[in-house]
Motif scaffolding. Structure first.
Motif, short mmCIF file in Angstrom:
data_model
loop_
_atom_site.label_atom_id
_atom_site.label_comp_id
_atom_site.label_asym_id
_atom_site.label_seq_id
_atom_site.Cartn_x
_atom_site.Cartn_y
_atom_site.Cartn_z
N UNK A 120 -16.03 14.98 0.44
CA UNK A 120 -16.19 13.84 -0.99
C UNK A 120 -15.12 13.72 -1.77
N UNK A 121 -13.84 14.33 -1.49
CA UNK A 121 -12.72 14.17 -2.30
C UNK A 121 -11.76 13.21 -1.33
N UNK A 122 -11.80 13.16 0.10
CA UNK A 122 -10.68 12.40 0.81
C UNK A 122 -11.37 11.83 2.01
N UNK A 123 -12.77 12.01 2.19
CA UNK A 123 -13.39 11.19 2.85
C UNK A 123 -13.18 11.81 4.47
N UNK A 124 -12.43 12.65 4.67
CA UNK A 124 -12.41 13.20 5.99
C UNK A 124 -13.44 13.77 6.59
N UNK A 125 -13.78 13.44 8.05
CA UNK A 125 -14.69 13.83 8.55
C UNK A 125 -14.32 14.54 10.01
N UNK A 126 -15.29 15.28 10.85
CA UNK A 126 -14.90 15.49 12.07
C UNK A 126 -14.47 17.08 12.11
N UNK A 127 -14.46 17.67 11.08
CA UNK A 127 -14.18 19.10 11.02
C UNK A 127 -15.30 19.77 10.14
N UNK A 128 -15.09 21.22 10.27
CA UNK A 128 -16.06 22.01 9.62
C UNK A 128 -15.80 21.97 8.32
N UNK A 129 -16.61 21.56 7.47
CA UNK A 129 -16.61 21.22 6.10
C UNK A 129 -17.03 22.61 5.23
N UNK A 130 -16.19 23.03 4.17
CA UNK A 130 -16.66 24.06 3.32
C UNK A 130 -17.74 23.43 2.21
N UNK A 131 -18.43 24.15 1.77
CA UNK A 131 -19.41 23.73 0.39
C UNK A 131 -18.81 24.44 -0.62
N UNK A 132 -18.55 23.86 -1.64
CA UNK A 132 -17.76 24.26 -2.69
C UNK A 132 -18.76 24.17 -4.16
N UNK A 133 -18.72 25.28 -4.80
CA UNK A 133 -19.56 25.22 -6.10
C UNK A 133 -18.51 24.58 -7.26
#
Length: 86
Positions: free
Chosen positions: A39-52
């Motif tokens: 949601x910051x840079x728009x990158x996809x295709x990798x495992x994303x972290x979920x941030x508080x």
């Protein structure tokens, strides 16, 4: 380095356990909601972290959670001890 000597020891919660609701199903729902993109840079295709967003592990409200790539997630926990706002 650990605890207060660690430059990433911002809020003292790094070693505390996550609450019961912090499950892979919740994290996947957040990733799906965010279109599997950072949601910051728009990158996809990798495992994303979920941030508080508020840095409080116990706050599992969906409005407090955001999908981030590794680079952007690292920038949310900076070495200079200043937390970034999303």
């Amino acid at each position: 380095m650990s605890l207060n000597g660690n430059p990433r020891y911002v809020h003292g919660q790094a070693n505390s356990p996550y609450p019961r609701g912090w499950k892979s199903g919740l994290k996947q729902r957040i990733r799906d909601r965010d279109g599997n993109c950072c949601k910051v840079c728009g990158m996809s295709g990798e495992t994303l972290s979920v941030h508080h967003i508020d840095y409080i592990k116990e706050n599992l409200d969906a409005t407090n959670l955001i999908s981030l790539c590794a680079k952007c997630h690292g920038s949310m926990h900076p070495r200079d001890l200043k937390k970034r706002e999303v």
